[in-house]
Design a protein around this motif. Structure first.
Motif, PDB file in Angstrom:
ATOM      1  N   LEU A  79       0.837  -1.211   0.000  1.00  0.00           N
ATOM      2  CA  LEU A  79       0.000   0.000   0.000  1.00  0.00           C
ATOM      3  C   LEU A  79       0.867   1.254   0.000  1.00  0.00           C
ATOM      4  CD1 LEU A  79      -2.809  -0.966   2.559  1.00  0.00           C
ATOM      5  CD2 LEU A  79      -3.041  -0.726   0.081  1.00  0.00           C
ATOM      6  N   LEU A  80       1.914   1.217   0.798  1.00  0.00           N
ATOM      7  CA  LEU A  80       2.796   2.387   0.884  1.00  0.00           C
ATOM      8  C   LEU A  80       3.481   2.611  -0.470  1.00  0.00           C
ATOM      9  CD1 LEU A  80       3.662   4.465   2.971  1.00  0.00           C
ATOM     10  CD2 LEU A  80       5.593   3.022   3.545  1.00  0.00           C
ATOM     11  N   LEU A  82       2.314   1.870  -3.373  1.00  0.00           N
ATOM     12  CA  LEU A  82       1.341   2.405  -4.339  1.00  0.00           C
ATOM     13  C   LEU A  82       1.013   3.877  -4.073  1.00  0.00           C
ATOM     14  CD1 LEU A  82      -1.270  -0.468  -4.775  1.00  0.00           C
ATOM     15  CD2 LEU A  82       0.142   0.548  -6.546  1.00  0.00           C
ATOM     16  N   THR A  83       1.001   4.263  -2.816  1.00  0.00           N
ATOM     17  CA  THR A  83       0.583   5.629  -2.494  1.00  0.00           C
ATOM     18  C   THR A  83       1.737   6.633  -2.572  1.00  0.00           C
ATOM     19  OG1 THR A  83       0.865   5.057  -0.170  1.00  0.00           O
ATOM     20  CG2 THR A  83      -1.380   5.049  -1.011  1.00  0.00           C
ATOM     21  N   SER A  84       2.964   6.142  -2.536  1.00  0.00           N
ATOM     22  CA  SER A  84       4.059   7.114  -2.472  1.00  0.00           C
ATOM     23  C   SER A  84       4.991   7.040  -3.670  1.00  0.00           C
ATOM     24  CB  SER A  84       4.845   6.902  -1.172  1.00  0.00           C
ATOM     25  OG  SER A  84       5.396   5.610  -1.181  1.00  0.00           O
ATOM     26  N   LYS A 428     -12.949  -6.642  -7.534  1.00  0.00           N
ATOM     27  CA  LYS A 428     -13.818  -5.568  -7.038  1.00  0.00           C
ATOM     28  C   LYS A 428     -13.013  -4.262  -7.003  1.00  0.00           C
ATOM     29  CE  LYS A 428     -14.764  -5.030  -2.585  1.00  0.00           C
ATOM     30  NZ  LYS A 428     -15.155  -5.389  -1.226  1.00  0.00           N
ATOM     31  N   GLY A 455      -0.829  11.371  -5.394  1.00  0.00           N
ATOM     32  CA  GLY A 455      -0.760  12.698  -4.770  1.00  0.00           C
ATOM     33  C   GLY A 455      -1.674  13.687  -5.481  1.00  0.00           C
ATOM     34  N   LEU A 458      -5.366  12.874  -4.983  1.00  0.00           N
ATOM     35  CA  LEU A 458      -5.866  13.169  -3.634  1.00  0.00           C
ATOM     36  C   LEU A 458      -6.123  14.667  -3.473  1.00  0.00           C
ATOM     37  CD1 LEU A 458      -3.677  10.832  -1.390  1.00  0.00           C
ATOM     38  CD2 LEU A 458      -6.051  10.518  -2.084  1.00  0.00           C
ATOM     39  N   ALA A 475     -10.454  11.053  -5.800  1.00  0.00           N
ATOM     40  CA  ALA A 475      -9.854  10.600  -4.536  1.00  0.00           C
ATOM     41  C   ALA A 475     -10.637   9.444  -3.930  1.00  0.00           C
ATOM     42  CB  ALA A 475      -9.789  11.764  -3.546  1.00  0.00           C
ATOM     43  N   VAL A 478      -9.792   6.247  -5.677  1.00  0.00           N
ATOM     44  CA  VAL A 478      -8.479   5.782  -5.205  1.00  0.00           C
ATOM     45  C   VAL A 478      -8.655   5.061  -3.870  1.00  0.00           C
ATOM     46  CG1 VAL A 478      -6.231   6.549  -4.313  1.00  0.00           C
ATOM     47  CG2 VAL A 478      -7.163   7.589  -6.380  1.00  0.00           C
ATOM     48  N   TYR A 479      -9.406   5.702  -2.993  1.00  0.00           N
ATOM     49  CA  TYR A 479      -9.630   5.122  -1.667  1.00  0.00           C
ATOM     50  C   TYR A 479     -10.309   3.756  -1.780  1.00  0.00           C
ATOM     51  CZ  TYR A 479     -11.178   4.611   3.146  1.00  0.00           C
ATOM     52  OH  TYR A 479     -11.388   4.130   4.401  1.00  0.00           O
ATOM     53  N   LEU A 482      -7.783   1.145  -3.260  1.00  0.00           N
ATOM     54  CA  LEU A 482      -6.760   0.750  -2.278  1.00  0.00           C
ATOM     55  C   LEU A 482      -7.392  -0.001  -1.102  1.00  0.00           C
ATOM     56  CD1 LEU A 482      -4.480   3.946  -2.206  1.00  0.00           C
ATOM     57  CD2 LEU A 482      -3.919   1.712  -3.162  1.00  0.00           C
ATOM     58  N   GLY A 483      -8.593   0.414  -0.748  1.00  0.00           N
ATOM     59  CA  GLY A 483      -9.319  -0.271   0.340  1.00  0.00           C
ATOM     60  C   GLY A 483      -9.523  -1.746   0.001  1.00  0.00           C
ATOM     61  N   ALA A 484      -9.912  -2.009  -1.248  1.00  0.00           N
ATOM     62  CA  ALA A 484     -10.126  -3.406  -1.664  1.00  0.00           C
ATOM     63  C   ALA A 484      -8.814  -4.182  -1.628  1.00  0.00           C
ATOM     64  CB  ALA A 484     -10.721  -3.440  -3.070  1.00  0.00           C
ATOM     65  N   SER A 486      -6.287  -3.539   0.272  1.00  0.00           N
ATOM     66  CA  SER A 486      -6.002  -3.741   1.698  1.00  0.00           C
ATOM     67  C   SER A 486      -6.827  -4.925   2.231  1.00  0.00           C
ATOM     68  CB  SER A 486      -6.346  -2.448   2.443  1.00  0.00           C
ATOM     69  OG  SER A 486      -6.165  -2.603   3.815  1.00  0.00           O
TER      70      SER A 486
ATOM     71  N   LEU B  84       7.503  10.931   4.674  1.00  0.00           N
ATOM     72  CA  LEU B  84       6.355  11.528   3.964  1.00  0.00           C
ATOM     73  C   LEU B  84       5.714  12.642   4.797  1.00  0.00           C
ATOM     74  CD1 LEU B  84       4.742   8.276   2.552  1.00  0.00           C
ATOM     75  CD2 LEU B  84       5.625  10.162   1.185  1.00  0.00           C
ATOM     76  N   ILE B  92      -0.780  11.695   1.702  1.00  0.00           N
ATOM     77  CA  ILE B  92      -0.455  10.289   1.393  1.00  0.00           C
ATOM     78  C   ILE B  92      -0.486   9.451   2.679  1.00  0.00           C
ATOM     79  CG2 ILE B  92       1.429   8.769   0.625  1.00  0.00           C
ATOM     80  CD1 ILE B  92       2.037  10.920  -1.496  1.00  0.00           C
ATOM     81  N   ILE B  95      -4.113   8.864   3.514  1.00  0.00           N
ATOM     82  CA  ILE B  95      -4.813   7.813   2.738  1.00  0.00           C
ATOM     83  C   ILE B  95      -4.246   6.434   3.059  1.00  0.00           C
ATOM     84  CG2 ILE B  95      -3.411   7.988   0.615  1.00  0.00           C
ATOM     85  CD1 ILE B  95      -6.829   7.604  -0.168  1.00  0.00           C
ATOM     86  N   PHE B  96      -2.914   6.382   3.276  1.00  0.00           N
ATOM     87  CA  PHE B  96      -2.317   5.093   3.639  1.00  0.00           C
ATOM     88  C   PHE B  96      -2.937   4.570   4.942  1.00  0.00           C
ATOM     89  CE2 PHE B  96       0.773   2.973   6.409  1.00  0.00           C
ATOM     90  CZ  PHE B  96       0.975   1.822   5.684  1.00  0.00           C
ATOM     91  N   VAL B  99      -6.622   3.510   4.349  1.00  0.00           N
ATOM     92  CA  VAL B  99      -6.880   2.228   3.662  1.00  0.00           C
ATOM     93  C   VAL B  99      -6.412   1.041   4.506  1.00  0.00           C
ATOM     94  CG1 VAL B  99      -6.987   3.113   1.310  1.00  0.00           C
ATOM     95  CG2 VAL B  99      -4.794   2.419   2.236  1.00  0.00           C
ATOM     96  N   TYR B 102      -9.142   0.510   6.737  1.00  0.00           N
ATOM     97  CA  TYR B 102     -10.240  -0.093   5.976  1.00  0.00           C
ATOM     98  C   TYR B 102     -10.070  -1.617   5.952  1.00  0.00           C
ATOM     99  CZ  TYR B 102     -13.292  -1.043   1.935  1.00  0.00           C
ATOM    100  OH  TYR B 102     -14.274  -1.530   1.109  1.00  0.00           O
ATOM    101  N   GLY B 103      -8.835  -2.032   5.661  1.00  0.00           N
ATOM    102  CA  GLY B 103      -8.543  -3.467   5.622  1.00  0.00           C
ATOM    103  C   GLY B 103      -8.737  -4.115   6.979  1.00  0.00           C
ATOM    104  N   ALA B 214       8.877   2.967  -1.374  1.00  0.00           N
ATOM    105  CA  ALA B 214       8.527   1.547  -1.436  1.00  0.00           C
ATOM    106  C   ALA B 214       7.818   1.230  -2.738  1.00  0.00           C
ATOM    107  CB  ALA B 214       7.628   1.211  -0.264  1.00  0.00           C
TER     108      ALA B 214
END
Lengths: 564, 216
Positions: A79-80, A82-84, A428, A455, A458, A475, A478-479, A482-484, A486, B84, B92, B95-96, B99, B102-103, B214
């Motif tokens: 996740l990190l 993908l987001t950064s 999903k 970035g 968002l 956004a 995206v959430y 990423l939620g799925a 996760s 970050l 970021i 959202i990290f 999510v 969320y998981g 990462a």
């Protein structure tokens, strides 16, 4: 006087000889035997198992926790990442990450297959699996029902593809059409169908029972048909979907086959016990001795009777066979214990002879039947109870190990379900971000939603919104995506690793069960001799008893008179 | 009197064939055999405990090693998040964290559903628990009464037990061998899973040279 003493001595000796088996009490030996018994009891050997069980459970929990934590950290790293990850378009990164994983979960054999094909296969599979699971559950439930109705249904072969031909669908015993055959004719057909499945033609149950049998065959064939239809799809999907499915199928079929084989062997065993008892009843004086020799050990296969053969067959079925034999031992020994207690008249109750026949063949009391035929004596109480305790320990062990076999199937099923679930969740997630797909290739143009990095998406400003569907802010998509992703880790992969760990750790539990049975058997075996030895040494003619004895015969009085 | 008494009793005892002065061979043999069995169990228990303790130690080391590797990965995540947070990446981080939660929330909901289902099943099963009476105590009482009921501990009974004890040892030994085999299987399977899982987590780690970013 001298003659008087000699006569008295002779009389006393004679009297003593009447107390057959008496011996002198040995105080030291008695104390030693008591202390040995106390030492053995203080050893509390069964407590080793309790401690070991608690260790096995604690280690298993810690191992599962550790591996779950590793899975969750892996989730966080992904996740990190993908987001950064700088300026790369989010949708590209997300699709790459999920595609890579989906290809591990399902890797179609066809070179032209795409991710969309995997998705279509999964959807098809979901529909087919509903029917399959329903049929499998029904088949198992109705089979249990049949076994309860009549034990002869135990002989039915397992509902597997290999036995499909034997499990022919009987007709419905309710002719609606005037042109349909008569009910009698339908019944005959149903009975023939049942006989063919059982491999015996002596069983013709009522029409109601035949109807339940028909339902069973119907659901069994339905389960086989659904499996047959699902199999090519599963195999074509490849990857973990295929491998977990195949392993699940293997263990399920094995368990089903073993259970059916054990049920058949159990019926054979009961029949062999009955046959041996009948053989004995009809044996002439000349053949009686041979008929009572039921020892199985050390005999060549061609010399063995049906009872030994049935026991041999069960011994080859592992713990399922051991469970059947131990159950039978406990039941048969209980019958003999009842006979010993006077509840049955051994001469009138044929179950006693059957039990003696079984006990002679299946336990170390090989001469039980022979001795009964000659002396009418039942086996001694202690060895019977030791045998029962050992059989009870073995039964507990066999039950627990067969429960582990069922658990093994359950873990394999959970692993397969988790793989499918992960794939569904990932699709999903891909669906959630699909509306971020760029309408034109990004190239150097990155100022659109479809080409925006996480970035940018968002913050959500300064991007040209090129989405075909603008239902919600970028956004949020995206959430959701990423939620799925996760969730695919937290739910599906955690479920997978937990089931896999439990499966991998099963041998430790099996080892513990065997150790427990072994110790329990040793304990039962030692307990009785220790008690006997202690009783023996506590026994014997004590000095004060001798004095009382002599007094009773007036010897001391005589001595007094002599002194005077 | 003493002389007479000793003479009378000695004569009685010497002449009486039913009273034995020497220990009975059957009892001696049973005691010797039982002693050998107990010694054997003691030796096997020692070996079993040594092997089990060693296996538990191996498992504990494996857990510690997996936990350490997980902590190292966690350290990378924490460092990245710090970078970050301090370099304008608050959105970021937000959202990290969201999510991830969320998981976790999805896992919790799923676990709650499983737990609810398991509870329903357990409640129903306990309501229809099959009858199972432990007969251990009854058997023990019966065995004791059997001994009390017999006028004497007969030689035959002891001799029988001696033979019986001897015959039964082999059968029980087979169970112990099975237990050892299963434990060895567990060791091999566990080591294999550990290797695969740790490799998978390692692959998700960012490359050493670029520790602040990462990649999946």
């Amino acid at each position: 006087m001298r003659n008087f003493i000699l006569i008295t001595t002779f009389l006393a000796t004679f009297a003593l000889a009447g107390c057959g088996g008496m011996r002198l009490y040995d105080k030291q030996a008695d104390q030693l035997a008591t202390s040995i018994r106390a030492d053995y009891d203080a050893g509390k050997i069964m407590e080793v198992i309790a401690a070991e069980r608690s260790n096995v459970e604690a280690l298993e929990k810690k191992e599962i926790d550790a591996f779950v934590k590793t899975t969750l950290v892996e989730r966080d790293l992904v996740l990190l990442g993908l987001t950064s990850d700088g300026d790369e378009p989010f949708i590209k990164l997300f699709n790459e990450a999920t595609e890579k994983r989906l290809l591990t979960l399902s890797k179609p054999k066809s070179a032209t297959a795409t991710i969309a094909d995997i998705r279509n296969n999964l959807l098809k599979l979901r529909e087919m699996r509903r029917n399959l699971n329903d049929a499998i559950e029904d088949e198992a439930r109705i089979r249990e029902q049949l076994d309860r109705i009549d034990s002869r249904f135990n002989k039915l072969p397992a509902c597997t593809e290999a036995n499909r031909a034997r499990l022919a669908l009987p007709p419905v015993l309710d002719p609606k059409s005037p042109y349909a055959p008569s009910i009698d004719s339908l019944r005959s057909e149903a009975v023939i169908s049942l006989s063919s499945a059982l491999g015996s033609s002596t069983f013709a149950p009522s029409n109601e029972v035949l109807d339940v049998y028909r339902q069973y065959i119907d659901r069994c064939r339905s389960a086989l048909d659904s499996t047959r239809a699902t199999q090519p799809l599963m195999v074509s999907m490849g990857g973990l979907v295929q491998s977990t499915y195949e392993k699940l199928n293997d263990v399920t079929a094995q368990l089903k086959t073993d259970k059916a084989a054990a049920a058949i062997a159990k019926t054979d065993l009961k029949k062999a016990i009955d046959d041996e008892a009948s053989r004995l009843k009809t044996a002439s004086d000349a053949t009686k001795e041979a008929a009572t020799d039921l020892t199985c050990a050390g005999k060549k296969p061609e010399e063995q009777n049906d009872l030994c053969k049935a026991l041999d067959k069960l011994s080859k079925l592992g713990d399922l066979g051991k469970k059947v034999v131990s159950e039978e031992k406990v039941d048969r020994i209980n019958t003999l214990l009842s006979a010993l207690s006077g509840q049955y008249d051994p001469g009138k109750n044929e179950e006693v002879e059957k039990s003696l026949a079984f006990v002679s063949a299946a336990t170390r009391l090989n001469d039980a039947l022979k001795e009964y035929q000659v002396t009418k004596n039942l086996p001694a109480l202690e060895p019977l109870i030791i045998e029962k305790q050992i059989a009870t320990a073995q039964l507990a062990q066999a039950k627990q190990v067969t429960d582990l076999q069922v658990a093994r199937v359950g873990y394999r099923r959970e692993m397969h379900e988790a793989v499918l679930e992960e794939a569904y969740i990932l699709f999903k997630g891909r669906g959630q971000v699909a509306n971020l797909t760029p309408t034109t290739p990004c190239g150097s143009v990155t100022a659109s939603v479809g080409c925006g990095s996480v970035g940018m998406l968002l913050i959500g400003t300064g991007l040209k919104d090129d989405r075909a569907s603008k239902r919600e802010p970028p956004a949020r998509s995206v959430y959701r995506g990423l939620g799925a992703l996760s969730e695919s880790y937290s739910v599906a992969r955690v479920r997978y690793i937990t089931a896999e760990m439990r499966l991998v750790l099963l041998p430790y539990r099996e080892s513990l069960i065997q150790s427990e049975a072994s110790l329990a058997a040793w304990n039962s075996l030692i307990d009785t001799p220790l008690k006997q030895i202690k009783t023996w040494h506590a026994d014997g003619l004590k000095p004060d008893e001798i004095a009382q004895f002599l007094q009773a015969f007036g010897l001391l009085g005589i001595a007094d008179r002599i002194k005077k | 009197m003493n002389y007479f008494n000793r003479t009378a009793i000695s004569a009685c005892l010497a002449l009486s064939p039913a009273i034995s002065l020497a220990a009975d061979p059957a009892v001696d043999e049973l005691a010797r055999l039982t002693g050998a069995v107990i010694a054997n169990i003691s030796a096997q228990l020692s070996e079993h405990q040594r092997e089990t303790n060693a296996a538990n130690q191996r498992r504990a080391q494996l857990i510690a090693s997996v936990v350490r590797q997980t902590a190292e990965s966690q350290q990378i995540i924490d460092n990245d998040l710090l970078v970050l947070k301090n370099t304008g990446g608050a959105e970021i981080v937000k959202i990290f964290t969201a999510v991830r939660e969320y998981g976790d929330q999805a896992a919790l909901a799923s676990a709650q559903l499983d737990a609810a289902q398991a509870k329903t099943l357990a409640d129903t099963t306990s309501a229809i628990k099959p009858l199972s009476l432990s007969t251990d105590k009854l058997d023990s009482a019966a065995k004791g009464l059997g001994q009390l009921g017999a006028p004497k501990t007969s030689k035959e009974r002891l001799a029988f037990l001696r033979g019986y004890l001897h015959d039964t040892r082999e059968q029980i030994k087979a169970l112990e061998d099975g237990a050892k085999k299963e434990a060895a299987k567990g060791d091999a399977a566990l080591a294999n899973v550990a290797k695969v899982t740790v490799e998978s987590a390692d692959k998700a780690k960012p490359a050493e040279k670029d520790s602040t970013t990462a990649k999946p």
